[in-house]
Design a protein around this motif. Sequence first.
Motif, PDB file in Angstrom:
ATOM      1  N   GLY A 198     -18.637 -52.398  64.762  1.00  0.00           N
ATOM      2  CA  GLY A 198     -17.548 -51.777  65.491  1.00  0.00           C
ATOM      3  C   GLY A 198     -16.519 -52.785  65.962  1.00  0.00           C
ATOM      4  N   GLY A 199     -15.317 -52.273  66.205  1.00  0.00           N
ATOM      5  CA  GLY A 199     -14.268 -53.093  66.776  1.00  0.00           C
ATOM      6  C   GLY A 199     -14.102 -52.751  68.247  1.00  0.00           C
ATOM      7  N   VAL A 200     -12.868 -52.847  68.755  1.00  0.00           N
ATOM      8  CA  VAL A 200     -12.605 -52.422  70.126  1.00  0.00           C
ATOM      9  C   VAL A 200     -13.149 -51.008  70.320  1.00  0.00           C
ATOM     10  CG1 VAL A 200     -10.779 -51.865  71.773  1.00  0.00           C
ATOM     11  CG2 VAL A 200     -10.595 -53.917  70.362  1.00  0.00           C
ATOM     12  N   GLY A 225     -22.923 -52.972  67.289  1.00  0.00           N
ATOM     13  CA  GLY A 225     -21.934 -53.231  68.325  1.00  0.00           C
ATOM     14  C   GLY A 225     -22.233 -54.572  68.973  1.00  0.00           C
ATOM     15  N   VAL A 226     -21.549 -55.625  68.550  1.00  0.00           N
ATOM     16  CA  VAL A 226     -21.696 -56.964  69.131  1.00  0.00           C
ATOM     17  C   VAL A 226     -20.421 -57.263  69.900  1.00  0.00           C
ATOM     18  CG1 VAL A 226     -22.113 -59.410  68.692  1.00  0.00           C
ATOM     19  CG2 VAL A 226     -23.193 -57.701  67.239  1.00  0.00           C
ATOM     20  N   GLY A 227     -20.450 -57.063  71.212  1.00  0.00           N
ATOM     21  CA  GLY A 227     -19.241 -57.199  72.005  1.00  0.00           C
ATOM     22  C   GLY A 227     -18.177 -56.211  71.588  1.00  0.00           C
ATOM     23  N   SER A 228     -18.599 -55.096  70.995  1.00  0.00           N
ATOM     24  CA  SER A 228     -17.679 -54.096  70.451  1.00  0.00           C
ATOM     25  C   SER A 228     -18.320 -52.722  70.588  1.00  0.00           C
ATOM     26  CB  SER A 228     -17.373 -54.415  68.988  1.00  0.00           C
ATOM     27  OG  SER A 228     -18.568 -54.413  68.216  1.00  0.00           O
ATOM     28  N   ALA A 229     -17.639 -51.688  70.097  1.00  0.00           N
ATOM     29  CA  ALA A 229     -18.146 -50.328  70.281  1.00  0.00           C
ATOM     30  C   ALA A 229     -18.047 -49.535  68.988  1.00  0.00           C
ATOM     31  CB  ALA A 229     -17.344 -49.619  71.377  1.00  0.00           C
ATOM     32  N   ILE A 230     -19.132 -48.824  68.656  1.00  0.00           N
ATOM     33  CA  ILE A 230     -19.125 -47.939  67.499  1.00  0.00           C
ATOM     34  C   ILE A 230     -19.831 -46.634  67.833  1.00  0.00           C
ATOM     35  CG2 ILE A 230     -21.164 -49.135  66.562  1.00  0.00           C
ATOM     36  CD1 ILE A 230     -20.116 -48.225  63.764  1.00  0.00           C
ATOM     37  N   ASP A 231     -19.153 -45.542  67.535  1.00  0.00           N
ATOM     38  CA  ASP A 231     -19.718 -44.201  67.651  1.00  0.00           C
ATOM     39  C   ASP A 231     -19.913 -43.703  66.230  1.00  0.00           C
ATOM     40  OD1 ASP A 231     -20.586 -41.779  68.539  1.00  0.00           O
ATOM     41  OD2 ASP A 231     -18.670 -41.108  69.353  1.00  0.00           O
ATOM     42  N   TYR A 232     -21.175 -43.651  65.794  1.00  0.00           N
ATOM     43  CA  TYR A 232     -21.527 -43.369  64.403  1.00  0.00           C
ATOM     44  C   TYR A 232     -22.131 -41.974  64.327  1.00  0.00           C
ATOM     45  CZ  TYR A 232     -23.863 -44.142  59.852  1.00  0.00           C
ATOM     46  OH  TYR A 232     -24.293 -44.060  58.550  1.00  0.00           O
ATOM     47  N   LEU A 233     -21.506 -41.086  63.563  1.00  0.00           N
ATOM     48  CA  LEU A 233     -21.949 -39.707  63.434  1.00  0.00           C
ATOM     49  C   LEU A 233     -22.323 -39.409  61.996  1.00  0.00           C
ATOM     50  CD1 LEU A 233     -19.304 -39.789  65.541  1.00  0.00           C
ATOM     51  CD2 LEU A 233     -19.851 -37.370  65.704  1.00  0.00           C
ATOM     52  N   GLY A 251     -29.501 -48.792  64.675  1.00  0.00           N
ATOM     53  CA  GLY A 251     -28.346 -49.495  65.212  1.00  0.00           C
ATOM     54  C   GLY A 251     -28.743 -50.583  66.190  1.00  0.00           C
ATOM     55  N   PHE A 252     -27.793 -51.486  66.458  1.00  0.00           N
ATOM     56  CA  PHE A 252     -28.030 -52.605  67.359  1.00  0.00           C
ATOM     57  C   PHE A 252     -26.825 -52.788  68.276  1.00  0.00           C
ATOM     58  CE2 PHE A 252     -30.475 -53.295  63.557  1.00  0.00           C
ATOM     59  CZ  PHE A 252     -31.699 -53.777  64.016  1.00  0.00           C
ATOM     60  N   SER A 253     -27.097 -53.020  69.572  1.00  0.00           N
ATOM     61  CA  SER A 253     -26.031 -53.353  70.516  1.00  0.00           C
ATOM     62  C   SER A 253     -26.363 -54.687  71.177  1.00  0.00           C
ATOM     63  CB  SER A 253     -25.868 -52.257  71.568  1.00  0.00           C
ATOM     64  OG  SER A 253     -27.073 -52.075  72.304  1.00  0.00           O
ATOM     65  N   TYR A 254     -25.328 -55.503  71.393  1.00  0.00           N
ATOM     66  CA  TYR A 254     -25.524 -56.879  71.849  1.00  0.00           C
ATOM     67  C   TYR A 254     -24.241 -57.356  72.522  1.00  0.00           C
ATOM     68  CZ  TYR A 254     -26.833 -61.888  71.309  1.00  0.00           C
ATOM     69  OH  TYR A 254     -27.140 -63.210  71.514  1.00  0.00           O
ATOM     70  N   GLN A 255     -24.368 -58.219  73.509  1.00  0.00           N
ATOM     71  CA  GLN A 255     -23.232 -58.826  74.201  1.00  0.00           C
ATOM     72  C   GLN A 255     -22.275 -57.759  74.736  1.00  0.00           C
ATOM     73  OE1 GLN A 255     -21.581 -61.647  71.386  1.00  0.00           O
ATOM     74  NE2 GLN A 255     -23.228 -63.139  71.726  1.00  0.00           N
ATOM     75  N   ASN A 256     -22.819 -56.863  75.570  1.00  0.00           N
ATOM     76  CA  ASN A 256     -22.063 -55.759  76.175  1.00  0.00           C
ATOM     77  C   ASN A 256     -21.487 -54.807  75.123  1.00  0.00           C
ATOM     78  OD1 ASN A 256     -22.352 -56.544  78.975  1.00  0.00           O
ATOM     79  ND2 ASN A 256     -20.946 -58.227  78.524  1.00  0.00           N
ATOM     80  N   GLY A 257     -22.144 -54.720  73.989  1.00  0.00           N
ATOM     81  CA  GLY A 257     -21.686 -53.826  72.932  1.00  0.00           C
ATOM     82  C   GLY A 257     -22.211 -52.413  73.096  1.00  0.00           C
ATOM     83  N   TRP A 258     -21.578 -51.500  72.375  1.00  0.00           N
ATOM     84  CA  TRP A 258     -21.997 -50.101  72.303  1.00  0.00           C
ATOM     85  C   TRP A 258     -22.428 -49.788  70.883  1.00  0.00           C
ATOM     86  CZ3 TRP A 258     -18.869 -45.799  75.153  1.00  0.00           C
ATOM     87  CH2 TRP A 258     -18.696 -46.148  76.500  1.00  0.00           C
ATOM     88  N   ALA A 259     -23.596 -49.181  70.736  1.00  0.00           N
ATOM     89  CA  ALA A 259     -24.031 -48.673  69.439  1.00  0.00           C
ATOM     90  C   ALA A 259     -24.589 -47.272  69.668  1.00  0.00           C
ATOM     91  CB  ALA A 259     -25.084 -49.574  68.814  1.00  0.00           C
ATOM     92  N   SER A 289     -25.667 -53.968  77.506  1.00  0.00           N
ATOM     93  CA  SER A 289     -25.290 -53.271  76.275  1.00  0.00           C
ATOM     94  C   SER A 289     -25.759 -51.816  76.334  1.00  0.00           C
ATOM     95  CB  SER A 289     -25.887 -53.972  75.054  1.00  0.00           C
ATOM     96  OG  SER A 289     -25.321 -55.257  74.881  1.00  0.00           O
ATOM     97  N   LEU A 290     -25.125 -50.961  75.529  1.00  0.00           N
ATOM     98  CA  LEU A 290     -25.428 -49.535  75.520  1.00  0.00           C
ATOM     99  C   LEU A 290     -25.981 -49.116  74.173  1.00  0.00           C
ATOM    100  CD1 LEU A 290     -25.095 -46.597  76.756  1.00  0.00           C
ATOM    101  CD2 LEU A 290     -22.867 -46.550  75.597  1.00  0.00           C
ATOM    102  N   GLY A 291     -27.033 -48.336  74.216  1.00  0.00           N
ATOM    103  CA  GLY A 291     -27.590 -47.757  72.996  1.00  0.00           C
ATOM    104  C   GLY A 291     -27.879 -46.287  73.211  1.00  0.00           C
ATOM    105  N   VAL A 292     -27.422 -45.432  72.303  1.00  0.00           N
ATOM    106  CA  VAL A 292     -27.629 -43.983  72.407  1.00  0.00           C
ATOM    107  C   VAL A 292     -28.074 -43.455  71.054  1.00  0.00           C
ATOM    108  CG1 VAL A 292     -26.578 -41.751  72.900  1.00  0.00           C
ATOM    109  CG2 VAL A 292     -25.871 -43.765  74.206  1.00  0.00           C
ATOM    110  N   SER A 293     -29.132 -42.664  71.048  1.00  0.00           N
ATOM    111  CA  SER A 293     -29.665 -42.062  69.832  1.00  0.00           C
ATOM    112  C   SER A 293     -29.837 -40.566  70.065  1.00  0.00           C
ATOM    113  CB  SER A 293     -31.015 -42.707  69.477  1.00  0.00           C
ATOM    114  OG  SER A 293     -31.691 -41.961  68.489  1.00  0.00           O
TER     115      SER A 293
END
Length: 369
Positions: A198-200, A225-233, A251-259, A289-293
């Motif tokens: 993900g990007g911004v 999401g590595v310091g970034s945000a992705i909403d994957y549907l 998915g993986f989230s890291y460094q305040n990222g969103w996945a 970091s945020l992770g949602v499934s």
Amino acid sequence: MHFPKITLEKLKELEYQKYGDSPTIKSYTKWKLFEENSPLKLPTEAKAGEVKIKAHVFLSGSEASFNLPAGVELTEGTLGLSSPEESRILGFHFYTLKKAYKLKIVEDLKEPLVIISHLSEKAFISHHVSIEAENVKAPIVIYDLSEKGTKSLVVELKARNADIEILTVGKHTSLSHYLLRASLGERAKVRAFTLIKGGVMSHHREDYSLEGKESQLILRGIPIGVGSAIDYLTNVLQYGEKSKSETKVHGFSYQNGWAVHRGVAKVFESAKNSVSEVISQITIMDEGSLGVSVPMLEVDTGEIEAAAHSSAVRQFDEDALFYLRSRGFGSEEALNLFIHGIGEALSDHLERLRGKARGNIAELIEGLL
């Protein structure tokens, strides 16, 4: 023009997301960022940038170039699988779109058909590619790349009695919208593998409609999401008798990222003796970091061969972290080593395509992480 257009007045009436669009009412895409960087506020023209990957279809900024292999025919237009009135983001897509390109695969392809969508300037740019395939075998590689501004890419696919393999590699630092919408006719088989950083804010959506008898979908996704945000549907609709779908996302989230992964599979009454599976898991690599499934399965027929779904959100394995730290690695070094290990594993998984994709997929994956 060969594609639907939308008026500014109608565009202003559209919403980004209706409640029925996803398994949860809450939207994890930061639509406010898209509104602030919409075609109503940004330029809708951009020059082509440089990409060190050879492609058969190269869409960069407002420019397009083609070097198609034998067995692929080019015209303009769409397959009509998407409409500007579906949502505000698709409204923006069609409002900005200058040309839409249609590819027809008429022969088996030994080498992957490589498509690049790229933006490197602060603008709102739309790219639209449609692909038809019948009675053929074809691998397809899609590079979805955005560095600045906002880019929207829509890919439409119609397959019938065809064996299609799709690899999507996405790398973003800005805003991106991606829609892959596929219609699978009788005995169509699609194997889709998606790896995207993900990007911004990245909104990445894949819709598959299994309409024909014995149509099949195997879908693997890795949103990062590595310091970034992705909403994957991912959305899979099964209409065809004896159809089969298998969705697995990690998915993986890291460094305040969103996945975030939101996955739907729906088996309709007509899809008797079918198989449907949705497995979704997110690994949160660090605090903050945020992770949602959110997987969702709905079956309307009692004559089902198999149906299952599962969800998991996990923290990074502290035992593995302790092991690495006990051997002299700092906490940050250990986490980075683990993340880059994912890249190596993916490279091994993609070994068969790596030598064919007109670029070093391993290096691009390394760049994602």
